[in-house]
Design an enzyme around this catalytic site. Structure first.
Site, short mmCIF file in Angstrom:
data_model
loop_
_atom_site.label_atom_id
_atom_site.label_comp_id
_atom_site.label_asym_id
_atom_site.label_seq_id
_atom_site.Cartn_x
_atom_site.Cartn_y
_atom_site.Cartn_z
N ARG A 20 1.03 -1.63 0.41
CA ARG A 20 0.01 -0.22 0.18
C ARG A 20 1.26 1.27 -0.17
NH1 ARG A 20 -4.22 -0.81 3.73
NH2 ARG A 20 -3.84 -2.88 3.67
N THR A 21 2.23 1.22 1.03
CA THR A 21 2.91 2.28 1.08
C THR A 21 3.09 3.07 -0.24
OG1 THR A 21 2.78 2.19 3.17
CG2 THR A 21 4.56 4.08 1.92
N LYS A 43 25.08 -7.87 -2.66
CA LYS A 43 25.89 -7.43 -3.18
C LYS A 43 27.29 -6.95 -2.26
CE LYS A 43 24.95 -7.63 -7.65
NZ LYS A 43 24.86 -7.10 -9.33
N ARG A 94 12.17 3.49 2.72
CA ARG A 94 11.12 2.48 3.53
C ARG A 94 13.14 1.83 3.64
NH1 ARG A 94 6.08 -1.04 4.56
NH2 ARG A 94 5.30 1.26 5.33
N HIS A 97 6.37 6.94 11.05
CA HIS A 97 6.06 6.46 9.19
C HIS A 97 5.18 7.82 9.49
CE1 HIS A 97 4.39 4.66 6.08
NE2 HIS A 97 4.12 4.08 6.52
#
Ligand code: NCD
Length: 320
Positions: A65-66, A93, A115, A143
């Protein structure tokens, strides 16, 4: 050009948390979102506000959703969008987070949405680059765009934030949504209550100025907003919840427990929701739920944030 002196102007390069935003700064974001909300209701959902700007979505944690909400916001502002996730980036890596950002920055991008599972990761990136960084959720810390869309939704529904009672129920300890909302609603003068099992309430949470209770009835009494948080099943495995059944009996919002609240109380949830755990279906789908309004408003709020941080360098008097 020709900007009126009394018109508020966005000053910050980044949007990292709610803790360091003032009520005036949040009001500017919410008012800007109000003007963008109408764009998403048009047949042609696009304005040129970010034309020529490049936005990178850098997601190191799963998100549907975000990430979708940010991407739609970017596209509706006509920004150029690049999606990078941990599974496709060179972090796998062995590259450091700062090197990843330095490489992205070297390609002359304007805004990076981050995020990350580590609290403070967006702050680290913002401190080491000239690119605007927007926090899309960092660990159990904050958030901020979720809180802004929640503030927007409540302001839109109730016409005010000052003096309202909001009760947040569930896993407060692990919730970045709870932390951002506690800061946000408190700064607007709301009365914030938190309620949940002792194991899911951080010990010093009252230091944030909230009212703490372990009794759902007390939290719900006279609440204007009931905000249910997701019960994260991984917590149950760690022994923080005895059984889901007991949680539902003591903290689930259902036909019986909701009797303690007023008939008008708004029902909110940040998603993803565990149906019939934190909210009984009848309540989640009931007339007072604004859960999908939250999702709709999320796009408008993210458009506002992107516009304010992304065009900061193009506005008069914004560069102090
Ligand atoms: C929240 C998150 O990821 O912090 N969800 C979201 O952003 N819509 C809440 C959660 O995962 O419970």
């Amino acid at each position: 050009m020709g900007k009126r002196a009394d018109k508020p102007v966005w000053q910050k390069k980044d949007l990292l948390d709610i803790e360091h935003l003032s009520a005036d700064e949040m009001t500017l974001i919410l008012d800007t979102a109000a003007s963008f909300k109408e764009v998403s209701a048009r047949p042609i959902k696009k304005v040129p506000a970010l034309r020529g700007k490049t936005v990178v979505n850098l997601f190191f944690e799963p998100s549907t959703r975000t990430r979708a909400s940010f991407e739609l916001a970017e596209k509706r502002l006509s920004g150029d969008v690049l999606n990078l996730s941990s599974s496709t980036s060179s972090v796998l890596k062995g590259e450091t987070l700062l090197d990843t950002l330095a490489n992205i920055e070297a390609m002359n991008v304007d805004v990076v949405i981050v995020r990350h599972s580590a609290a403070g990761a967006p702050h680290l990136l913002a401190a080491h680059s000239n690119v605007s960084v927007v926090n899309a959720g960092d660990g159990a810390h904050e958030h901020p765009t979720q809180a802004l869309l929640d503030l927007y939704t409540v302001r839109e529904q109730l016409g005010k934030l000052d003096g309202i009672k909001i009760a947040m129920i569930g896993d407060i300890a692990h919730s970045r949504v709870a932390r951002s909302n506690i800061w946000g609603f408190s700064k607007f003068g709301a009365e914030v209550w938190v309620c949940g099992p002792t194991t899911l309430l951080p010990p010093c949470i009252d230091k944030m100025g909230v009212n703490v209770t372990y009794r759902l009835e007390e939290a719900l009494e006279d609440a204007d907003v009931i905000y249910a948080l997701r019960i994260q099943h991984e917590r149950q495995r760690k022994g923080l919840l005895p059984t889901l059944r007991e949680y539902i009996r003591l903290f689930g919002i259902n036909r019986q427990t909701i009797q303690a609240a007023t008939a008008e109380a708004l029902i909110m949830h940040p998603g993803p929701m565990n149906r019939n755990v934190e909210l009984e279906s009848e309540i989640a789908d009931g007339p007072n739920n604004v859960i999908l309004d939250q999702v709709t408003n999320g796009v408008a709020v993210r458009m506002a944030v992107l516009y304010l941080v992304g065009t900061r360098d193009m506005k008069d008097g914004s560069a102090s």
